[in-house]
Structures are given as structure tokens and as C-alpha cells.
Scaffold this active site. Structure first.
Site, PDB file in Angstrom:
ATOM      1  N   ARG A  45       9.633 -25.654  41.559  1.00  0.00           N
ATOM      2  CA  ARG A  45      10.410 -24.434  41.833  1.00  0.00           C
ATOM      3  C   ARG A  45      10.915 -23.814  40.526  1.00  0.00           C
ATOM      4  O   ARG A  45      11.323 -22.658  40.498  1.00  0.00           O
ATOM      5  CB  ARG A  45      11.554 -24.745  42.799  1.00  0.00           C
ATOM      6  N   TYR A  96       9.340   3.148  49.808  1.00  0.00           N
ATOM      7  CA  TYR A  96       8.632   2.098  50.548  1.00  0.00           C
ATOM      8  C   TYR A  96       9.486   1.621  51.735  1.00  0.00           C
ATOM      9  O   TYR A  96      10.656   1.271  51.560  1.00  0.00           O
ATOM     10  CB  TYR A  96       8.336   0.948  49.584  1.00  0.00           C
ATOM     11  N   ASP A 167      10.142   0.583  40.828  1.00  0.00           N
ATOM     12  CA  ASP A 167       9.006  -0.008  41.540  1.00  0.00           C
ATOM     13  C   ASP A 167       7.773   0.793  41.128  1.00  0.00           C
ATOM     14  O   ASP A 167       7.610   1.953  41.515  1.00  0.00           O
ATOM     15  CB  ASP A 167       9.246   0.073  43.048  1.00  0.00           C
ATOM     16  N   LYS A 192      -1.017  -5.465  45.790  1.00  0.00           N
ATOM     17  CA  LYS A 192      -1.767  -4.216  45.885  1.00  0.00           C
ATOM     18  C   LYS A 192      -2.813  -4.133  44.767  1.00  0.00           C
ATOM     19  O   LYS A 192      -3.681  -4.973  44.704  1.00  0.00           O
ATOM     20  CB  LYS A 192      -0.772  -3.038  45.868  1.00  0.00           C
TER      21      LYS A 192
HETATM   22  C1  LIG Z   1       3.709  -3.134  49.468  1.00  0.00           C
HETATM   23  C2  LIG Z   1       4.807  -2.628  48.631  1.00  0.00           C
HETATM   24  C3  LIG Z   1       5.918  -3.437  48.352  1.00  0.00           C
HETATM   25  C4  LIG Z   1       6.102  -4.810  48.956  1.00  0.00           C
HETATM   26  O1  LIG Z   1       5.190  -5.732  48.477  1.00  0.00           O
HETATM   27  P1  LIG Z   1       4.696  -7.047  49.291  1.00  0.00           P
HETATM   28  O2  LIG Z   1       3.829  -7.701  48.297  1.00  0.00           O
HETATM   29  O3  LIG Z   1       4.002  -6.528  50.519  1.00  0.00           O
HETATM   30  O4  LIG Z   1       5.899  -7.827  49.640  1.00  0.00           O
HETATM   31  C5  LIG Z   1       6.904  -2.934  47.520  1.00  0.00           C
HETATM   32  N1  LIG Z   1       6.806  -1.685  46.999  1.00  0.00           N
HETATM   33  C6  LIG Z   1       5.756  -0.871  47.257  1.00  0.00           C
HETATM   34  C7  LIG Z   1       5.724   0.491  46.653  1.00  0.00           C
HETATM   35  C8  LIG Z   1       4.727  -1.316  48.083  1.00  0.00           C
HETATM   36  O5  LIG Z   1       3.701  -0.496  48.343  1.00  0.00           O
END
Ligand SMILES: *Cc1c(COP(=O)(O)O)cnc(C)c1O
Length: 368
Positions: A45, A96, A167, A192
Site C-alpha cells: 500500500r 465530469y 482535470d 481514458k
Molecule cells: C472518466 C473521467 C474521470 C473519472 O475517471 P475514472 O478513471 O473513470 O474513475 C474524471 N474526469 C474526467 C474528465 C473523466 O472523463
């Protein structure tokens, strides 16, 4: 890794250890929950050599120190968890959906308060900084592709003593480096584009301030939102081809956005690379590429959009984005939202041949 090397080179060359005869070119996937006592790493961890390789690559791309998390939302949750009880968050009202759900959940449990802003309206956001402890920026936003003026917003936040987090999932570090533009923290859903094959969940936080990194590492350690070693390996393997994938998918997205805009069945196309995007000039100044996501509305609204989604044959009707395979969905299928045109289709462009994608898309538009 030398900063003289181009980001596309660093994505491939970093995180491989010293070039010594007989050592593996790829980092091993280390499946061990325990390490022999007496050194820094004793329990999984706290760290893992496969994460460390992934973090080295993400850190060099974003210009900071990276921490891998079990998912994008785990990375976001760690940043929010860092805030004192009662803190106020200013965040995109059209950001998001998972972020907004998490913020609402935290408000419901008395942890913090938040307000939604139009992140593209710089003056309006600046006007709310007095009330804020954290400015949350997403750019481009998911799914409306609004662009935030990160330089101005982060410098205003800093002047007001407000932390800022960006983000940058849609842009990736190849198109946008928020830390160099004044952000305190950048987060990615590596699920993504970074991992890029729709086969893994992974997230990351990157920051330059050692104290911030240490606090977030503690959040990961105590909160336990740690990635598995195999997932870290897959994400890292994905990043090796990110420059090539992004290059292809971005060019295809630009072509498809233009063709969609000219199609009589299409009412509106949102793509930051097009001259008709409201923040096109800002996007061009701030981003090294316009990304792989196109949002569009078809004539006939919600019902016509559902018919397009049901009619595509090559393109996958599925959620998420950033994979090598092109996907689309009507975002409003999860429920109506005030800021969301009910018929809005979000399409994530992958790496198939552009003409095959267009043939599929055109047939679906004609069927609708
Ligand atoms: C998908 C997404 C997230 C969350 O990510 P996960 O890997 O699905 O937890 C956060 N921000 C944006 C802009 C996203 O498209």
C-alpha cells in the site's frame, strides 16, 4: 529523463531503468504485497516498482511528481479529501458527472460545500474566488468541451490564496501541461487516452510542491485507493503509444468534425479545433492539440440521437472515451440535466481509418 527530449520521446523512453546489459527493457510487473524489512518499501500500500515506472513517465510528461491511483475518481477523491471540513469548492457546473456526484455526496454528508460555475467565463469564476478554498478546473470539459483560461484562473487563484486543481483528462499531458501554467495539482483519468485501450481503470495526480505530493501520498496510503500492479503495467504500456494514437485520432477527429458540421442532419458540432467553437482562439493558444472528442447534436433532437446511437455498426455504442476504438453515446441517456442538450452525442474518436468511420457515421445519420 532529460527535458531536452520531446514529450513524445519521453513517453516512450522514461521509466525503463538504467541501460545495463541483461536488464529488462520493460519494468517487471511486481506481484508482491510485502517486501523484506529494512528499506523504505515494506508493504504494497506504500509503493510498488511497477507504479514507480508509471509515475516516472507521468511525472516527466506533466513536469511534476506523479502518484498513481486506482482510478481517476480515486485521484479526484484524494485531492478533495485533502481539504479541511467545511471547505468551499468552485467547480465547473457542466464538468465530469462523476465529480459533480462526488461533490454532491460530500455536501450531503456535511464535509464541504460547492458551487458550479461556467469555467469558460473567466471573470465570473474570478468573482467567486473570495468564497473558495479550492478552484477545480476541467479543460476541455466533459462533454461540452468548454475551454478554461488556465493561466488567468490559476494566477488569480494563487493571488487569492486559493488552491487550484486541473482535470486534464481530455487533453493529456501531450496537449496541456497545467502545472507549467500555474496549477497546484493536475489529475488524470488514465483510464481514458493515457491507457488508451478500454481495458483498465487508472488515475493519477501530479504536483510540483513536495508537501502537496506527500499529503496526497498519505491519502493514498491511508485511503487505500491503490492501483494493482497489472493495471499499472497496462496503463504504462498504453502510454508508450499515446503520442502515435493521439496524432492519428486527433487528425481523424478534425476531419469528422468538419464533415459532421456540413451534414444536413447535424444541427451543431462542438470541437475546440473548429473556428466556430466559442473559445477556439484560447484553445489554439493553450493546447498543443484539440483532442479526440467531438460532441454534436442532430436534427430531430433526443429521438434522432438515439436512432444514430442504435444505427452505428463499426463505431461502438458505449460510454467512456479515449480508446483505440471509436465510441459514442447520447449523454442524456443517464437522465436529463439542465446544462445538457438532450440530444447531445459525445463521440470519442479512435484510430480506425477515417473513411470507414465516416461511412459508418453517415449511414447512421441517414438512418436517423
Ligand atoms: C472518466 C473521467 C474521470 C473519472 O475517471 P475514472 O478513471 O473513470 O474513475 C474524471 N474526469 C474526467 C474528465 C473523466 O472523463
Amino acid at each position: 529523463m532529460s527535458d531536452d527530449l520531446a514529450p513524445a520521446t519521453r513517453a516512450i523512453a522514461a521509466g525503463r531503468g538504467a541501460h545495463r546489459p541483461g536488464t529488462p527493457v520493460n519494468p517487471p510487473v511486481v506481484f508482491s504485497s510485502i517486501y523484506r524489512n529494512g528499506a523504505d518499501l515494506e508493504y504494497a500500500r506504500d509503493g510498488n516498482p511497477t507504479w514507480a515506472a508509471l509515475e516516472e513517465v507521468l511525472g516527466t510528461l506533466d513536469g511534476g511528481e506523479a502518484l498513481a491511483f486506482a482510478s481517476g475518481i480515486a485521484a479526484i477523491a484524494a485531492v478533495l479529501d485533502e481539504l479541511p471540513i467545511g471547505a468551499h469548492v468552485v467547480a465547473p457546473g457542466d464538468g465530469y458527472s462523476g465529480l459533480r456526484m462526488l461533490l454532491d455526496d460530500l455536501v450531503g454528508r456535511g464535509r464541504l460545500t460547492w458551487e458550479g460555475v461556467d469555467i469558460a467565463d473567466t471573470a465570473a469564476v474570478e468573482g467567486r474566488l473570495d468564497a473558495a478554498d479550492l478552484l477545480w478546473i476541467e479543460s476541455p470539459t466533459n462533454p461540452l468541451l468548454a475551454i478554461a483560461d488556465i493561466d488567468r484562473l490559476c494566477s488569480a487563484a494563487r493571488a487569492a490564496g486559493v488552491r487550484s486543481a486541473v482535470d486534464a483528462t481530455f487533453a493529456t499531458p501531450l496537449n496541456l501541461r497545467p502545472l507549467a501554467r500555474g496549477a497546484d495539482v493536475v489529475v488524470h483519468s488514465a483510464t481514458k487516452l493515457l491507457a488508451g485501450h478500454s481495458d483498465v481503470l487508472m488515475g493519477a495526480v501530479v504536483a510540483t510542491d513536495t508537501a502537496v505530493v506527500d499529503r496526497l501520498r498519505t491519502r493514498r496510503q491511508l485511503g487505500g485507493a491503490v492501483p494493482g500492479p497489472m493495471e499499472a503495467f497496462l496503463a504504462l504500456r498504453g502510454i508508450r503509444s499515446l503520442p502515435a494514437r493521439l496524432d492519428v485520432a486527433q487528425r481523424t477527429a478534425a476531419t469528422l468534425a468538419d464533415r459532421l458540421a456540413e451534414h444536413p442532419a447535424v444541427e451543431r458540432v462542438r470541437y475546440p479545433g473548429r473556428g466556430d467553437h466559442p473559445q477556439h482562439a484560447l484553445a489554439a493558444a493553450q493546447l498543443d492539440g484539440f483532442g479526440t472528442v467531438i460532441s454534436f447534436e442532430v436534427v430531430g433532437g433526443l429521438a434522432a440521437a438515439d436512432r444514430v446511437a442504435a444505427s452505428v455498426a463499426l463505431i461502438e455504442h458505449a460510454t467512456s472515451l479515449g480508446g483505440v476504438e471509436t465510441t459514442l453515446e447520447r449523454r442524456g441517456r443517464y437522465g436529463a440535466e439542465a446544462h445538457l442538450p438532450p440530444g447531445l452525442i459525445r463521440m470519442s474518436v479512435g484510430c480506425e481509418h477515417v473513411e470507414d468511420l465516416w461511412t459508418d457515421l453517415r449511414a447512421a445519420l441517414e438512418a436517423a
